[in-house]
Design a protein around this motif. Structure first.
Motif, PDB file in Angstrom:
ATOM      1  N   LEU A  13       0.834  -1.197   0.000  1.00  0.00           N
ATOM      2  CA  LEU A  13       0.000   0.000   0.000  1.00  0.00           C
ATOM      3  C   LEU A  13       0.872   1.252   0.000  1.00  0.00           C
ATOM      4  O   LEU A  13       0.593   2.212  -0.717  1.00  0.00           O
ATOM      5  CB  LEU A  13      -0.941   0.006   1.209  1.00  0.00           C
ATOM      6  CG  LEU A  13      -1.833   1.235   1.366  1.00  0.00           C
ATOM      7  CD1 LEU A  13      -2.728   1.427   0.142  1.00  0.00           C
ATOM      8  CD2 LEU A  13      -2.667   1.122   2.638  1.00  0.00           C
ATOM      9  N   ARG A  14       1.931   1.235   0.761  1.00  0.00           N
ATOM     10  CA  ARG A  14       2.834   2.393   0.802  1.00  0.00           C
ATOM     11  C   ARG A  14       3.381   2.714  -0.593  1.00  0.00           C
ATOM     12  O   ARG A  14       3.415   3.859  -1.013  1.00  0.00           O
ATOM     13  CB  ARG A  14       3.973   2.150   1.784  1.00  0.00           C
ATOM     14  CG  ARG A  14       4.942   3.319   1.861  1.00  0.00           C
ATOM     15  CD  ARG A  14       6.105   3.024   2.802  1.00  0.00           C
ATOM     16  NE  ARG A  14       6.957   4.171   2.895  1.00  0.00           N
ATOM     17  CZ  ARG A  14       6.914   5.059   3.866  1.00  0.00           C
ATOM     18  NH1 ARG A  14       6.049   4.929   4.849  1.00  0.00           N
ATOM     19  NH2 ARG A  14       7.744   6.081   3.867  1.00  0.00           N
ATOM     20  N   ARG A  15       3.814   1.680  -1.312  1.00  0.00           N
ATOM     21  CA  ARG A  15       4.368   1.922  -2.649  1.00  0.00           C
ATOM     22  C   ARG A  15       3.293   2.437  -3.598  1.00  0.00           C
ATOM     23  O   ARG A  15       3.558   3.299  -4.432  1.00  0.00           O
ATOM     24  CB  ARG A  15       5.000   0.662  -3.222  1.00  0.00           C
ATOM     25  CG  ARG A  15       5.651   0.986  -4.585  1.00  0.00           C
ATOM     26  CD  ARG A  15       6.600  -0.015  -5.088  1.00  0.00           C
ATOM     27  NE  ARG A  15       7.809  -0.063  -4.299  1.00  0.00           N
ATOM     28  CZ  ARG A  15       8.708  -1.035  -4.420  1.00  0.00           C
ATOM     29  NH1 ARG A  15       8.533  -2.014  -5.279  1.00  0.00           N
ATOM     30  NH2 ARG A  15       9.787  -1.037  -3.687  1.00  0.00           N
ATOM     31  N   LEU A  16       2.065   1.925  -3.479  1.00  0.00           N
ATOM     32  CA  LEU A  16       0.969   2.447  -4.308  1.00  0.00           C
ATOM     33  C   LEU A  16       0.763   3.932  -4.051  1.00  0.00           C
ATOM     34  O   LEU A  16       0.597   4.720  -4.990  1.00  0.00           O
ATOM     35  CB  LEU A  16      -0.332   1.689  -4.030  1.00  0.00           C
ATOM     36  CG  LEU A  16      -0.444   0.270  -4.573  1.00  0.00           C
ATOM     37  CD1 LEU A  16      -1.729  -0.374  -4.084  1.00  0.00           C
ATOM     38  CD2 LEU A  16      -0.362   0.253  -6.083  1.00  0.00           C
ATOM     39  N   VAL A  17       0.788   4.322  -2.781  1.00  0.00           N
ATOM     40  CA  VAL A  17       0.592   5.726  -2.421  1.00  0.00           C
ATOM     41  C   VAL A  17       1.760   6.569  -2.927  1.00  0.00           C
ATOM     42  O   VAL A  17       1.571   7.657  -3.498  1.00  0.00           O
ATOM     43  CB  VAL A  17       0.400   5.872  -0.896  1.00  0.00           C
ATOM     44  CG1 VAL A  17       0.427   7.329  -0.471  1.00  0.00           C
ATOM     45  CG2 VAL A  17      -0.899   5.205  -0.464  1.00  0.00           C
ATOM     46  N   GLY A  24       0.959  11.236 -10.168  1.00  0.00           N
ATOM     47  CA  GLY A  24      -0.297  11.976 -10.285  1.00  0.00           C
ATOM     48  C   GLY A  24      -1.472  11.095 -10.659  1.00  0.00           C
ATOM     49  O   GLY A  24      -2.556  11.593 -10.952  1.00  0.00           O
ATOM     50  N   ASP A  25      -1.281   9.762 -10.626  1.00  0.00           N
ATOM     51  CA  ASP A  25      -2.360   8.828 -10.965  1.00  0.00           C
ATOM     52  C   ASP A  25      -3.090   8.442  -9.687  1.00  0.00           C
ATOM     53  O   ASP A  25      -2.702   7.514  -8.987  1.00  0.00           O
ATOM     54  CB  ASP A  25      -1.788   7.590 -11.654  1.00  0.00           C
ATOM     55  CG  ASP A  25      -2.867   6.597 -12.080  1.00  0.00           C
ATOM     56  OD1 ASP A  25      -4.044   6.779 -11.712  1.00  0.00           O
ATOM     57  OD2 ASP A  25      -2.510   5.621 -12.767  1.00  0.00           O
ATOM     58  N   PHE A  26      -4.152   9.165  -9.389  1.00  0.00           N
ATOM     59  CA  PHE A  26      -4.916   8.936  -8.169  1.00  0.00           C
ATOM     60  C   PHE A  26      -6.249   8.246  -8.443  1.00  0.00           C
ATOM     61  O   PHE A  26      -7.218   8.461  -7.723  1.00  0.00           O
ATOM     62  CB  PHE A  26      -5.158  10.266  -7.440  1.00  0.00           C
ATOM     63  CG  PHE A  26      -3.891  10.871  -6.906  1.00  0.00           C
ATOM     64  CD1 PHE A  26      -3.312  10.381  -5.745  1.00  0.00           C
ATOM     65  CD2 PHE A  26      -3.275  11.922  -7.570  1.00  0.00           C
ATOM     66  CE1 PHE A  26      -2.149  10.933  -5.244  1.00  0.00           C
ATOM     67  CE2 PHE A  26      -2.105  12.472  -7.074  1.00  0.00           C
ATOM     68  CZ  PHE A  26      -1.536  11.981  -5.915  1.00  0.00           C
ATOM     69  N   ALA A  45      -5.473  -2.371  -7.124  1.00  0.00           N
ATOM     70  CA  ALA A  45      -4.733  -2.692  -8.344  1.00  0.00           C
ATOM     71  C   ALA A  45      -3.411  -1.940  -8.394  1.00  0.00           C
ATOM     72  O   ALA A  45      -3.317  -0.781  -7.990  1.00  0.00           O
ATOM     73  CB  ALA A  45      -5.565  -2.333  -9.567  1.00  0.00           C
ATOM     74  N   VAL A  46      -2.395  -2.614  -8.908  1.00  0.00           N
ATOM     75  CA  VAL A  46      -1.088  -1.998  -9.133  1.00  0.00           C
ATOM     76  C   VAL A  46      -1.170  -1.172 -10.417  1.00  0.00           C
ATOM     77  O   VAL A  46      -1.729  -1.626 -11.420  1.00  0.00           O
ATOM     78  CB  VAL A  46       0.016  -3.072  -9.239  1.00  0.00           C
ATOM     79  CG1 VAL A  46       1.369  -2.441  -9.553  1.00  0.00           C
ATOM     80  CG2 VAL A  46       0.081  -3.897  -7.958  1.00  0.00           C
ATOM     81  N   HIS A  47      -0.624   0.037 -10.381  1.00  0.00           N
ATOM     82  CA  HIS A  47      -0.595   0.907 -11.557  1.00  0.00           C
ATOM     83  C   HIS A  47       0.136   0.203 -12.707  1.00  0.00           C
ATOM     84  O   HIS A  47       1.199  -0.394 -12.504  1.00  0.00           O
ATOM     85  CB  HIS A  47       0.165   2.198 -11.251  1.00  0.00           C
ATOM     86  CG  HIS A  47      -0.410   3.022 -10.158  1.00  0.00           C
ATOM     87  ND1 HIS A  47      -0.211   2.740  -8.826  1.00  0.00           N
ATOM     88  CD2 HIS A  47      -1.170   4.138 -10.200  1.00  0.00           C
ATOM     89  CE1 HIS A  47      -0.813   3.642  -8.090  1.00  0.00           C
ATOM     90  NE2 HIS A  47      -1.409   4.506  -8.897  1.00  0.00           N
ATOM     91  N   GLY A  48      -0.410   0.312 -13.905  1.00  0.00           N
ATOM     92  CA  GLY A  48       0.240  -0.279 -15.069  1.00  0.00           C
ATOM     93  C   GLY A  48       1.635   0.264 -15.296  1.00  0.00           C
ATOM     94  O   GLY A  48       2.574  -0.495 -15.561  1.00  0.00           O
TER      95      GLY A  48
END
Length: 134
Positions: A13-17, A24-26, A45-48
């Motif tokens: 979760l920390r890395r996603l944040v 800027g992908d929120f 979901a993990v950012h592409g």
């Protein structure tokens, strides 16, 4: 064909944040668990583009200063979710000693290829390395 040593990343979760802040992908499915569940996803979901960065890291770690990543192309074929291992793999499919083309992919925790890609690398020549040291 030469296989690259695999690289496994587990996105927390920390890395996603952190990635959302940097990119800027929120979009809510990356940080709001209720929203992700409403979309039918089991988790966030993990950012592409974060998965693309993992593939880039796979290549640059393997290169270890012997060259540079000139081209990276990625196609998303499935979703990956936080706190699950995502393993990046690759292999050299052609080389002429100065350049090489690599096949890349990322696998989810079930071994499915969720991210496909290719890369072109340019090896550093000894002459250009000597010039850079001067």
């Amino acid at each position: 064909m030469t296989d690259l040593p695999p690289l496994t990343e587990t996105t927390t979760l920390r890395r996603l944040v952190e990635y959302a802040g940097a990119s800027g992908d929120f979009y809510d499915m990356h940080y709001d668990l209720d929203f992700a569940h409403a979309l039918g996803h089991p988790d966030l979901a993990v950012h592409g583009l974060l998965k693309a960065a993992y593939l880039g890291r796979l290549v640059t770690r393997w290169l270890d200063g012997r060259g540079r990543l000139a081209v990276l192309e990625v196609s998303y074929r499935g979703m990956d979710f936080r706190d699950r291992p995502h393993t990046c793999r690759g292999r050299v499919v052609s080389t002429d000693g100065e350049r090489a083309e690599l096949e890349l992919w990322g696998e989810d925790d079930q071994g499915r290829r969720t991210t496909l890609g290719r890369a072109e690398i340019v090896y550093e020549s000894r002459a250009s390395t000597r010039r850079a040291d001067r």
